[in-house]
Design an enzyme around this catalytic site. Structure first.
Site, PDB file in Angstrom:
ATOM      1  N   GLU B 117      77.194  43.844  46.064  1.00 44.20           N
ATOM      2  CA  GLU B 117      77.621  44.397  44.778  1.00 44.20           C
ATOM      3  C   GLU B 117      77.943  45.897  44.917  1.00 44.20           C
ATOM      4  O   GLU B 117      78.926  46.382  44.352  1.00 44.20           O
ATOM      5  CB  GLU B 117      76.510  44.192  43.737  1.00 44.20           C
ATOM      6  CG  GLU B 117      76.893  44.582  42.320  1.00 44.20           C
ATOM      7  CD  GLU B 117      78.056  43.790  41.744  1.00 44.20           C
ATOM      8  OE1 GLU B 117      78.022  42.554  41.845  1.00 44.20           O
ATOM      9  OE2 GLU B 117      79.003  44.413  41.240  1.00 44.20           O
ATOM     10  N   GLU B 124      85.938  49.179  44.310  1.00 43.08           N
ATOM     11  CA  GLU B 124      86.668  49.227  43.040  1.00 43.08           C
ATOM     12  C   GLU B 124      86.983  50.663  42.633  1.00 43.08           C
ATOM     13  O   GLU B 124      88.094  50.971  42.222  1.00 43.08           O
ATOM     14  CB  GLU B 124      85.840  48.550  41.939  1.00 43.08           C
ATOM     15  CG  GLU B 124      85.986  47.040  41.955  1.00 43.08           C
ATOM     16  CD  GLU B 124      85.225  46.361  40.834  1.00 43.08           C
ATOM     17  OE1 GLU B 124      84.650  47.063  39.987  1.00 43.08           O
ATOM     18  OE2 GLU B 124      85.205  45.120  40.823  1.00 43.08           O
TER      19      GLU B 124
END
Lengths: 650, 189
Positions: B117, B124
């Site tokens: 994650e 991102e």
């Protein structure tokens, strides 16, 4: 230098006869003292008339913060020490809350501590009313009352002694004025020194200017390189934005009137940054706990530490012939996180300020709720005056008389010292803290609105300085970031000295600054150790200012709107040390910002479709397009002088 | 004591205000004056080699890591789910008193999800800076990274099930046995 005749000088030097009496503040002081005495009287009556222990304790708590706990300090009480410490601690908290009131305008906290502890001590007595009598200090009220009255007496005596010494000092100063003009040569700078001052910025000045430009030219919502401390006091980011903009404005006014380009964009950005909610969000708290009002709109009520300072920023920006976008309706808009928007234009802000000045009892406006700072008012008034000059309005004339009278009678002590700040609520003024900066720096902005008083105050300051060590008179705390350094005191006083043509003092201060805060040049940008961004802005003011530069900005309308100017060049490739349009010649001095090379410079406001000649090292011809713009490719290896004239002149 | 409570509240309000003032800091930059708009001069390799070991710098690296986790927890909603599941797994493991060797599997399972994650979030952010506008290549990169998180989550779930299964089974058996004995006891009575 022209020496004014003695009579003129005497007129200027003498202090206002009425400033021996602070009429309004004295009334307020009398009112507050009487209220306190009535409170003590009522509390004493309560104690004498009632048998209820809880009411007695509460009433004793009203004498001074924490005194209610003293009831529980009887000899038989095992917690005697604890209650005594509690009383001391409350008194200490109260002093802290007063400091907090000063720092953030929170008028609620001192009252909360005083009355809250009185109530809590009363409540404690209510819960333990059945305790043995030996636990109580039976004669507490007598001693507390005696302590309060004695303290009041001491304060009164100290007050009178100070007043007497101030009056004596005043008399001494007035006697000295007869020896004028020898004793008070105002401007120590000689004619030769003035002539030797170049009208262009040095490479050092440009590198310092880059420190400010770098920060101003980043995206509007970014604040890299700013010093984030609290947003209430002098270290707030809004002041860094203000003074960066003032410094760039004065540099533009003195050295670069014919340069807009990125210099104009930087000032524009600094004004737009003031609209960021993070900058003015402090007001919703101050408005709530200082004015007891909900609402975050920072413009309509006082808060001149934001409104007045921003108005000055915009006024100086527009006075230099830059864009007048902020004078258009909704030109300045503050939006908060809840979706509320507050839109104003510069004329509206000026009108609001004028209206408030007209209705102000003290003649001056409060910055923090209930605290009136003369310096903030000088800056605000300078905004009004500059606006008037640019737009040919007369707001300042409408408020000038009241402002001047109240300044002389309420904010200048009998000995001529400017009061740092006065509480509107209590009527009392703060003692002289902050050292030289509190006397010298206000003169800079005072010179823009009331030059005759400013000159007198500067003379007084110089007279005071004669018998003192210059370094020691400068406060060792940088007000721009609260760190230990004299940088802000040196630079602020130097900036004021330059405004009064006192170049010798300015040079001496800059030497002290060099010794204490050594400079570093990193990536062609200048900064100093242990100096705040605020102090750097003031240093640029001192370096780029000239005698009466601020005064001229506020009082002489710039008539250069139709003159050719440097419209566009890339930052930081090209740095501009001088840009002046005189006698139909646009003269500029350029430096390479990063590396030497061929750079294009766009000139605007030329006569459309007309030919011009550029004198660099070789002659160049340039043709203005339909809009009056022309671009010139200039080889810039080092200091490069360029002159542009219409071709038909030759 | 009422007065002590009141004074504590007063001190608390002072501290809260100072904490609030402290929180208004937008930049944690220690030397803001050294910030430059254009950092044109590259860092020389020599200066990197000459860097000396410093305890302060090591401690600072921890603060950067903590800041990264803080950003992730504040901005990524998936992290809130991961955090809830992590707490549930740890609570269940404590409740079921699993062995030390099985704890290893659980730690591994939880870690791979968090690591995946974190890498996905970092990617991102990077993609958003590199290409703020829509870009099919960037979209593919982001989707693949999200796929990696999904794989790690499936893997972690499998590891969790395999680890917990024997304990859950024995717990159910114990429970059933207990029920059985209780029923017998009732029958006797």
């Amino acid at each position: 230098m022209k020496i004014e005749n003695t009579q003129e000088k005497l007129h200027k030097v003498f202090l206002h006869p009425k400033n021996r009496h602070f009429s309004i503040s004295r009334k307020q002081q009398f009112f507050i003292t009487t209220t306190y005495l009535v409170l003590i009287l009522l509390a004493t009556a309560c104690i004498q008339l009632t048998d209820s222990l809880s009411i007695k304790t509460f009433a004793l708590g009203l004498y001074f913060p924490g005194s209610g706990f003293l009831y529980w300090t009887g000899y038989g009480n095992p917690d005697q020490t604890l209650f005594f410490l509690l009383a001391l601690f409350t008194a200490f908290s109260f002093i802290l809350s007063l400091i907090f009131w000063l720092a953030t305008g929170n008028v609620f906290l001192p009252f909360l501590i005083w009355f809250g502890t009185a109530v809590s001590s009363g409540f404690y007595s209510y819960l333990h009313s059945s305790s043995e009598k030996t636990l109580f200090w039976q004669s507490a009220e007598l001693y507390v009352l005696a302590f309060c009255l004695f303290s009041l007496l001491i304060l009164y005596v100290v007050f009178k002694v100070l007043q007497f010494s101030q009056l004596r000092k005043r008399k001494k100063f007035h006697n000295l004025t007869t020896e004028l003009p020898k004793k008070f040569t105002l401007s120590s700078v000689s004619e030769e020194t003035i002539n030797s001052l170049k009208d262009e910025l040095s490479l050092d000045d440009l590198q310092l200017m880059r420190l400010l430009l770098d920060r101003a030219l980043q995206p509007i919502n970014e604040f890299n390189g700013f010093e984030w401390n609290d947003q209430f006091q002098s270290g707030a980011v809004r002041y860094q934005l203000n003074f960066m903009s003032y410094a760039l404005s004065i540099a533009q006014s003195v050295h670069l009137p014919a340069f807009k380009g990125y210099l104009s964009e930087a000032q524009n950005n600094l004004i737009l940054k003031q609209q960021d909610y993070r900058i003015w969000s402090y007001w919703k708290y101050e408005n709530l706990w200082g004015n007891f009002k909900f609402g975050s709109d920072p413009i309509p009520r006082e808060n001149i530490m934001y409104t007045g300072f921003v108005a000055a920023q915009i006024s100086f920006f527009e006075a230099n012939g830059n864009s007048n976008r902020f004078s258009n309706p909704h030109g300045f808009t503050c939006s908060d996180n809840s979706g509320n928007s507050y839109s104003y234009s510069l004329p509206e802000i000026i009108e609001l300020l004028k209206t408030q000045y007209k209705s102000s009892k003290y003649g001056l406006l409060a910055c923090e709720p209930n605290w009136i700072y003369p310096l903030c008012n000088f800056i605000t008034a300078s905004a009004i005056r500059t606006y008037d000059t640019t737009n040919r309005t007369h707001h300042w004339e409408e408020i000038k008389a009241g402002f001047k009278h109240r300044l002389e009678t309420e904010f200048i002590r009998p000995d001529g010292m400017i009061i740092p700040f006065r509480s509107r609520f209590l009527g009392f003024a703060a003692p002289q803290i902050g050292g030289a900066i509190m006397q010298s720096f206000p003169c800079l902005f005072l010179n823009m609105i009331l030059p005759e008083i400013a000159e007198r105050q500067w003379q007084l300051f110089r007279h005071e300085l004669k018998s003192k060590n210059l370094k020691r008179t400068c406060w060792p705390i940088d007000v721009g970031n609260y760190k230990f350094s004299r940088a802000s005191s040196y630079t602020a006083t130097a900036a004021a000295a330059v405004e009064f043509g006192d170049q010798d003092l300015a040079n001496e201060l800059m030497h002290l600054l060099d010794d204490e805060c050594p400079k570093h040049v990193c990536q062609s940008v200048f900064h100093r150790d242990r100096s705040s961004l605020w102090a750097h802005s003031l240093e640029l003011m001192a370096r780029s200012g000239r005698k009466d530069a601020f005064k001229k900005l506020a009082t002489i309308k710039a008539e250069n709107k139709s003159d050719p100017y440097i419209k566009r060049l890339s930052y930081p490739d090209v740095l501009v040390a001088k840009a002046i349009h005189e006698n139909n010649i646009l003269s500029m001095v350029l430096y390479p910002g990063k590396k030497p090379g061929l750079y294009s410079v766009t000139i605007g406001n030329l006569n459309p479709n007309r030919s011009y000649r550029a004198f660099i090292k070789t002659k160049q011809t340039l043709h203005a397009d339909d809009r009056g713009d022309a671009t010139l490719n200039i080889p810039i290896y080092d200091r490069t002088e360029v002159h542009i004239t219409p071709e038909d002149k030759y | 004591m009422v007065c002590c409570i009141l004074l504590s509240l007063l001190i608390g309000s002072f501290l809260w205000i100072f904490k609030f003032i402290g929180n208004t800091k937008l930049q944690a930059d220690q030397k803001p004056l050294e910030w430059r708009l254009f950092s044109v001069e590259p860092i020389s390799l020599n200066s990197l080699e000459e860097k000396q070991f410093s305890v302060r710098a090591r401690l600072k690296s921890f603060s950067y890591a903590a800041n990264g986790l803080n950003i992730m927890l504040k901005t990524e909603h998936n992290c809130w789910v991961h955090l809830t599941v992590t707490i549930l797994v740890f609570s269940s493991a404590l409740l079921l008193q699993i062995s030390v060797s099985d704890w290893r599997w659980l730690v591994l399972a939880i870690s791979i999800v968090w690591i995946a994650e974190a890498i996905n979030t970092a990617l991102e952010y990077l993609c958003d800076v590199v290409s703020p506008d829509l870009n099919s290549g960037i979209k593919a990169a982001k989707d693949i990274a999200a796929g990696a998180v999904l794989i790690s989550a499936i893997c972690a779930a499998s590891l969790g099930l395999l680890t917990f299964f024997p304990y859950i089974e024995s717990s159910i058996q114990n429970f059933a046995n207990a029920d059985f004995f209780i029923c017998k006891a009732f029958q006797k009575n």
